[in-house]
Design a protein around this motif. Structure first.
Motif, PDB file in Angstrom:
ATOM      1  N   UNK A 121       0.828  -1.206   0.000  1.00  0.00           N
ATOM      2  CA  UNK A 121       0.000   0.000   0.000  1.00  0.00           C
ATOM      3  C   UNK A 121       0.863   1.257   0.000  1.00  0.00           C
ATOM      4  N   UNK A 122       1.961   1.218   0.742  1.00  0.00           N
ATOM      5  CA  UNK A 122       2.858   2.375   0.776  1.00  0.00           C
ATOM      6  C   UNK A 122       3.495   2.647  -0.566  1.00  0.00           C
ATOM      7  N   UNK A 123       3.905   1.592  -1.260  1.00  0.00           N
ATOM      8  CA  UNK A 123       4.517   1.765  -2.574  1.00  0.00           C
ATOM      9  C   UNK A 123       3.503   2.329  -3.566  1.00  0.00           C
ATOM     10  N   UNK A 124       2.295   1.794  -3.566  1.00  0.00           N
ATOM     11  CA  UNK A 124       1.260   2.267  -4.487  1.00  0.00           C
ATOM     12  C   UNK A 124       0.941   3.741  -4.230  1.00  0.00           C
ATOM     13  N   UNK A 125       0.964   4.140  -2.970  1.00  0.00           N
ATOM     14  CA  UNK A 125       0.632   5.522  -2.613  1.00  0.00           C
ATOM     15  C   UNK A 125       1.853   6.436  -2.590  1.00  0.00           C
ATOM     16  N   UNK A 126       3.001   5.949  -3.017  1.00  0.00           N
ATOM     17  CA  UNK A 126       4.243   6.731  -2.903  1.00  0.00           C
ATOM     18  C   UNK A 126       4.147   8.125  -3.520  1.00  0.00           C
ATOM     19  N   UNK A 127       3.590   8.314  -4.723  1.00  0.00           N
ATOM     20  CA  UNK A 127       3.520   9.673  -5.286  1.00  0.00           C
ATOM     21  C   UNK A 127       2.727  10.640  -4.407  1.00  0.00           C
ATOM     22  N   UNK A 128       1.593  10.172  -3.871  1.00  0.00           N
ATOM     23  CA  UNK A 128       0.779  11.049  -3.026  1.00  0.00           C
ATOM     24  C   UNK A 128       1.470  11.328  -1.702  1.00  0.00           C
ATOM     25  N   UNK A 129       2.116  10.312  -1.135  1.00  0.00           N
ATOM     26  CA  UNK A 129       2.846  10.517   0.125  1.00  0.00           C
ATOM     27  C   UNK A 129       3.983  11.499  -0.082  1.00  0.00           C
ATOM     28  N   UNK A 130       4.724  11.338  -1.175  1.00  0.00           N
ATOM     29  CA  UNK A 130       5.854  12.233  -1.446  1.00  0.00           C
ATOM     30  C   UNK A 130       5.399  13.670  -1.624  1.00  0.00           C
ATOM     31  N   UNK A 131       4.198  13.855  -2.153  1.00  0.00           N
ATOM     32  CA  UNK A 131       3.692  15.208  -2.418  1.00  0.00           C
ATOM     33  C   UNK A 131       3.085  15.869  -1.185  1.00  0.00           C
ATOM     34  N   UNK A 132       2.941  15.134  -0.087  1.00  0.00           N
ATOM     35  CA  UNK A 132       2.340  15.711   1.121  1.00  0.00           C
ATOM     36  C   UNK A 132       3.234  16.835   1.641  1.00  0.00           C
ATOM     37  N   UNK A 133       2.668  17.964   2.022  1.00  0.00           N
ATOM     38  CA  UNK A 133       3.493  19.122   2.410  1.00  0.00           C
ATOM     39  C   UNK A 133       4.349  18.914   3.652  1.00  0.00           C
ATOM     40  N   UNK A 134       4.055  17.905   4.463  1.00  0.00           N
ATOM     41  CA  UNK A 134       4.835  17.682   5.674  1.00  0.00           C
ATOM     42  C   UNK A 134       5.982  16.703   5.461  1.00  0.00           C
ATOM     43  N   UNK A 135       6.072  16.118   4.268  1.00  0.00           N
ATOM     44  CA  UNK A 135       7.089  15.093   4.014  1.00  0.00           C
ATOM     45  C   UNK A 135       8.360  15.731   3.470  1.00  0.00           C
ATOM     46  N   UNK A 136       9.487  15.455   4.139  1.00  0.00           N
ATOM     47  CA  UNK A 136      10.792  15.976   3.720  1.00  0.00           C
ATOM     48  C   UNK A 136      11.593  14.963   2.933  1.00  0.00           C
ATOM     49  N   UNK A 137      11.167  13.703   2.961  1.00  0.00           N
ATOM     50  CA  UNK A 137      11.905  12.670   2.243  1.00  0.00           C
ATOM     51  C   UNK A 137      11.224  11.323   2.391  1.00  0.00           C
ATOM     52  N   UNK A 138      11.604  10.397   1.500  1.00  0.00           N
ATOM     53  CA  UNK A 138      11.094   9.036   1.534  1.00  0.00           C
ATOM     54  C   UNK A 138      12.222   8.069   1.847  1.00  0.00           C
ATOM     55  N   UNK A 139      11.856   6.916   2.376  1.00  0.00           N
ATOM     56  CA  UNK A 139      12.811   5.834   2.582  1.00  0.00           C
ATOM     57  C   UNK A 139      12.045   4.527   2.460  1.00  0.00           C
ATOM     58  N   UNK A 140      12.781   3.453   2.233  1.00  0.00           N
ATOM     59  CA  UNK A 140      12.192   2.133   2.065  1.00  0.00           C
ATOM     60  C   UNK A 140      12.477   1.248   3.278  1.00  0.00           C
ATOM     61  N   UNK A 141      11.468   0.496   3.679  1.00  0.00           N
ATOM     62  CA  UNK A 141      11.666  -0.561   4.663  1.00  0.00           C
ATOM     63  C   UNK A 141      11.657  -1.876   3.919  1.00  0.00           C
TER      64      UNK A 141
END
Length: 278
Positions: A121-141
C-alpha cells in the motif's frame, strides 16, 4: 542543501549509545523507538530520547532524528505528542506510512518528517505521500516489504526501489537512501549492494552499526574519473558564463546543458565533502 550519506540507527532503550552514535561520523543519527525496542521498554525508550534531545548540543554537524512507532497506533501518537517542541530534534521518521491522509496528523508539528514505505500500500501511494506538504523525504523498509510480497528476486525489489526514487524526484524531494544491510560483517557485500543501489538513483544508506559507515561512504564517493569529469563540466560552465555564452562546450567538443551541469556541481561538491571527512 547537504544531502546525508550515512544514517545510523541506535536503539532508544540504549541511551548510553546515543552520544557514541553522534560521535561515530554518521551524518544522521536515528534514535529508534520502533523495531529495535521490545514493547515492554518502549515508554522507557521514548523518555530516553526526550531526555537526550533536551540535553544535546545541536550545534554540531550530525543531525538527530527519531523513528516513531506507527502513527496508526496509540503508542505512535504518544511518541509524536512527547516529541513535539523538544529542542535538539531535527526530524522524525514515520514507519509503515500507507497513505497521504495518515500524515495530516503532522499539521503544526515543528520539524520535518520522513516517510518509510514498508508495504504494498505504501509503494502504491508513494507519489501522493511524497507530495504531502509535511514530508521531507522518503525511505524504504525493504525487509518488511519483501516479507509481505514474498519477494526473493533482486530485480523485483529494484522495480519497487525505482518507483520510490521516481516518486521522490517528481515531488522535488532529496534522493532516497538505501535500506539497512543486515550483515555487519560482510563489508564486500555491503559495498556491492551500495554500488548497485547508486546505479538505480538511490543515495546514501542507513546503517545498524558504526563499522558499516566507512564502507557506505566509500561506495557513494565519486570515483576519480567521475570527479575529474564533473570538475571539467563545472569549469566549462564557468567559462561560458564569464563569456556570456548560453551554450556550454567541453574541451572535446561536446555540448552539455543545465541539468548536466547541476549534476556535475553536486558530484564535485560531494567528492570534496567526503574527501575532507575521511
Amino acid at each position: 542543501m547537504t544531502i546525508p550519506v550515512t544514517w545510523l540507527y541506535v536503539p532508544g532503550d540504549r541511551p548510553e549509545r546515543f552520544a557514541k552514535a553522534a560521535a561515530s561520523g554518521a551524518d544522521v543519527v536515528i534514535i529508534d523507538l520502533e523495531d529495535a525496542v521490545v514493547p515492554a521498554r518502549k515508554d522507557e525508550a521514548r523518555a530516553n530520547a526526550v531526555a537526550y534531545l533536551r540535553g544535546r548540543d545541536a550545534t554540531g554537524e550530525v543531525e538527530v532524528h527519531v523513528r516513531l512507532n506507527d502513527l496508526a497506533t496509540r503508542r505512535g501518537l504518544d511518541d509524536l505528542a512527547a516529541l513535539g517542541g523538544v529542542p535538539g530534534l531535527d526530524a522524525v521518521r514515520l514507519p509503515k506510512v500507507e497513505s497521504a491522509a495518515s500524515l495530516d496528523v503532522l499539521e503544526g508539528f515543528p520539524v520535518p518528517a520522513y516517510a518509510l514505505l514498508e508495504s504494498a500500500a505504501g509503494i502504491v501511494a508513494a507519489p501522493a505521500i511524497a507530495a504531502h506538504p509535511r514530508v521531507a523525504g522518503l525511505a524504504l523498509g525493504e525487509q518488511d516489504l519483501a516479507a509481505e510480497l514474498s519477494i526473493t528476486a533482486g530485480s523485483a525489489m529494484d522495480h519497487l526501489r525505482l518507483q520510490v526514487v521516481l516518486a521522490a524526484a517528481a515531488a522535488g524531494l532529496p534522493p532516497v537512501p538505501m535500506s539497512v544491510y543486515p550483515d555487519i560483517r560482510d563489508e564486500d557485500g555491503l559495498i556491492a549492494s551500495c554500488v548497485a543501489g547508486r546505479a538505480l538513483g538511490l543515495f546514501g544508506r542507513t546503517a545498524i552499526h558504526p563499522r558499516q559507515l566507512p564502507a557506505i561512504r566509500r561506495a557513494f564517493t565519486p570515483t576519480e574519473e567521475e570527479t575529474a569529469r564533473a570538475v571539467e563540466i563545472v569549469q566549462a560552465a564557468e567559462r561560458a558564463e564569464q563569456a556570456g555564452l548560453g551554450a556550454i562546450a567541453l574541451p572535446d567538443g561536446r555540448f552539455v546543458d543545465a541539468p548536466v551541469v547541476a549534476r556535475a556541481r553536486r558530484t564535485a561538491a560531494l567528492a570534496e565533502r567526503l574527501a575532507s571527512r575521511d
